[in-house]
Design a protein around this motif. Structure first.
Motif, PDB file in Angstrom:
ATOM      1  N   VAL A  31      48.042   3.850 -32.781  1.00  0.00           N
ATOM      2  CA  VAL A  31      47.481   2.654 -32.470  1.00  0.00           C
ATOM      3  C   VAL A  31      46.065   3.096 -31.977  1.00  0.00           C
ATOM      4  N   VAL A  32      44.863   2.420 -32.643  1.00  0.00           N
ATOM      5  CA  VAL A  32      43.687   2.786 -32.322  1.00  0.00           C
ATOM      6  C   VAL A  32      43.337   1.592 -31.120  1.00  0.00           C
ATOM      7  N   VAL A  33      42.868   2.131 -29.736  1.00  0.00           N
ATOM      8  CA  VAL A  33      42.731   1.237 -28.755  1.00  0.00           C
ATOM      9  C   VAL A  33      41.149   1.339 -28.291  1.00  0.00           C
ATOM     10  N   ASN A  34      40.236   0.280 -28.951  1.00  0.00           N
ATOM     11  CA  ASN A  34      38.829   0.589 -28.839  1.00  0.00           C
ATOM     12  C   ASN A  34      38.361   2.287 -29.288  1.00  0.00           C
ATOM     13  N   ASP A  35      37.925   2.976 -28.433  1.00  0.00           N
ATOM     14  CA  ASP A  35      37.488   4.248 -28.584  1.00  0.00           C
ATOM     15  C   ASP A  35      38.640   5.434 -28.375  1.00  0.00           C
ATOM     16  N   GLY A  36      39.713   4.834 -28.115  1.00  0.00           N
ATOM     17  CA  GLY A  36      40.973   5.652 -27.599  1.00  0.00           C
ATOM     18  C   GLY A  36      41.944   5.411 -28.806  1.00  0.00           C
ATOM     19  N   ILE A  37      42.950   6.200 -28.570  1.00  0.00           N
ATOM     20  CA  ILE A  37      44.324   6.254 -29.450  1.00  0.00           C
ATOM     21  C   ILE A  37      45.671   6.426 -28.771  1.00  0.00           C
ATOM     22  N   VAL A  38      46.668   5.896 -29.274  1.00  0.00           N
ATOM     23  CA  VAL A  38      47.981   6.191 -28.927  1.00  0.00           C
ATOM     24  C   VAL A  38      48.452   6.933 -29.822  1.00  0.00           C
ATOM     25  N   LEU A  39      49.278   8.137 -29.638  1.00  0.00           N
ATOM     26  CA  LEU A  39      49.971   8.965 -30.559  1.00  0.00           C
ATOM     27  C   LEU A  39      51.448   8.446 -31.061  1.00  0.00           C
ATOM     28  N   GLU A  40      51.678   8.602 -32.202  1.00  0.00           N
ATOM     29  CA  GLU A  40      53.024   8.494 -32.671  1.00  0.00           C
ATOM     30  C   GLU A  40      54.130   9.194 -31.605  1.00  0.00           C
ATOM     31  N   SER A  41      53.915  10.205 -31.237  1.00  0.00           N
ATOM     32  CA  SER A  41      54.681  11.109 -30.444  1.00  0.00           C
ATOM     33  C   SER A  41      54.737  10.432 -29.137  1.00  0.00           C
ATOM     34  N   GLU A  42      53.703   9.854 -28.636  1.00  0.00           N
ATOM     35  CA  GLU A  42      53.894   8.962 -27.220  1.00  0.00           C
ATOM     36  C   GLU A  42      54.811   8.150 -27.368  1.00  0.00           C
TER      37      GLU A  42
END
Length: 428
Positions: A31-42
């Motif tokens: 997931v792209v969250v504004n200028d950050g990300i959430v990784l598949e591994s998370e």
């Protein structure tokens, strides 16, 4: 900081992404969250943690797809709040982190070393766990700094609640609630709201027919405790959101309530348990302290060293505590009184300060310790136990009202973050 330690334990042990014994070489952005990300591994690690937690509790597991959706929602919200914390310039020092770890260990009745052993025994990396805790503390600080400004409790509200508590015995009863939120988006049309209501009513009907509430919460709730089966813990009726309190009053264990409409959706409640509360006597301490506040020209280390020297000078009789406070304390209000804080309940103080004044022997000067205000030494002069007074009743009423409004505003703020954010899911 202590007020959110239990929340940190619940969330971090669930959301902790340091499970890997063998790290994946390749990772993908989920997931792209504004200028950050959430990784598949998370996402995958949180799903596995939830599965393990649910299997340990005997709760039937929902599908992987449902768990992934809930896990991504949890991680997106965490990322959004952490972005706010970074934007506010919130940083958690190693000293604050150590205090947080100590309190987490104390909540589990173990030492920090034993906590570390437990984390390692589960196959997790201690350094990654520490950084996860640091992140959760930063998020909690951002929540407090942002949401507190949105909460106002008027003197009239306090007086009204005190009067009500004096006339009723409801403060002697606590309810353990479970919660499901069937949410709709901000600005939803009347048709969308009605469709959401229908879904909530259908879900409530399934629950009345015997469906498992915890599994339903994990599967269908968009509430903040969905992954915990919707469990909100024990609450006095006066500490609940007004919407819940009016509906829960006089209900019994096992009762289902709802759907209740709020600004974010339709709520379904289950009264899991009910219990009475014993009246607690008021404990007060009469203490004095000296505060040294770090600055650009006074580092954390120098502030600590200055207090060590002051403490030694006071103990050796080179200077009195009162004179040292007048000359050096950054708390100007108490400094003018020789550091005297007067009689007060320990609960009004910052967590580490509270712990010190509760445990410190009388007439003994503490070692330097840190709170969010800076570095302190403190001396407890007297302790006493009182029956509930009007002042303590007012303090109690204020805390209940503040807690109720804080939770309502926290949910509103979190929903606003979601509504205003750019969120792009790349992996379903």
């Amino acid at each position: 900081m202590g007020k959110f330690v239990k929340g940190i334990i619940a969330v971090t042990l669930l959301a902790f992404s340091g499970l890997s014994g063998a790290q994946q070489v390749l990772d993908r952005v989920a997931v792209v969250v504004n200028d950050g990300i959430v990784l598949e591994s998370e996402v995958e690690q949180l799903v596995q943690q939830v599965k393990h937690s649910l299997s340990q509790s005997g709760t039937q597991l929902p599908s992987d797809k449902v768990l992934r959706i809930q896990a991504m929602d949890r991680l997106v919200l965490s990322e959004l709040q952490f972005q706010i914390a970074k934007r506010m310039g919130i940083t958690i020092s190693d000293q604050q982190l150590q205090q947080g770890l100590t309190m987490i260990a104390q909540e589990q009745d173990i030492t920090v070393d034993q906590l570390r052993e437990n984390i390692s025994r589960m196959g997790n990396d201690w350094d990654t766990y520490r950084e996860a805790i640091r992140k959760e503390i930063a998020i909690a600080e951002a929540q407090r700094a942002t949401v507190q400004r949105r909460v106002y409790v008027s003197p009239q509200e306090i007086d009204n609640l005190v009067d009500a508590m004096n006339q009723m015995s409801e403060r002697d009863i606590e309810y353990r609630l479970s919660h499901i939120l069937v949410g709709f988006r901000d600005g939803a049309s009347a048709d969308e709201v009605q469709a959401t209501r229908v879904r909530a009513e259908q879900l409530l009907e399934r629950l009345r027919d015997g469906a498992d509430f915890a599994q339903a919460a994990i599967t269908a709730s968009s509430g903040p405790r969905a992954l915990e089966g919707g469990d909100l813990g024990w609450m006095n009726i006066n500490a609940m959101p007004t919407l819940f309190a009016d509906a829960v009053r006089d209900k019994s264990a096992g009762d289902l309530i709802g759907p209740l409409r709020s600004g974010v959706g339709f709520h379904i409640l289950k009264v899991s348990e009910v219990r009475g509360i014993q009246q607690v006597e008021v404990n007060e301490v009469n203490a004095r302290h000296i505060l040294i506040t770090p600055s650009i020209i006074l580092s954390e280390r120098k502030a600590h060293e200055k207090l060590v020297e002051l403490r030694e000078s006071i103990i050796n009789g080179d200077i009195s505590f009162a004179d040292a406070a007048r000359e050096h304390s950054a708390d100007t209000g108490s400094a003018a009184l020789g550091g005297d804080l007067g009689w007060a309940e320990p609960s009004i103080y910052a967590e580490e300060f509270r712990r010190q004044v509760e445990q410190l022997p009388l007439n003994e000067i503490s070692e330097p310790f840190q709170t969010q205000f800076g570095w302190h030494i403190v001396e407890v002069l007297e302790r006493r136990q009182l029956d509930a007074t009007k002042r303590s009743q007012q303090n109690y009423a204020y805390q209940l009202l503040f807690s109720r409004k804080y939770q309502e505003e926290l949910e509103n703020w979190q929903q606003e973050l979601r509504d205003q954010a750019y969120i792009a899911t790349l992996i379903e």
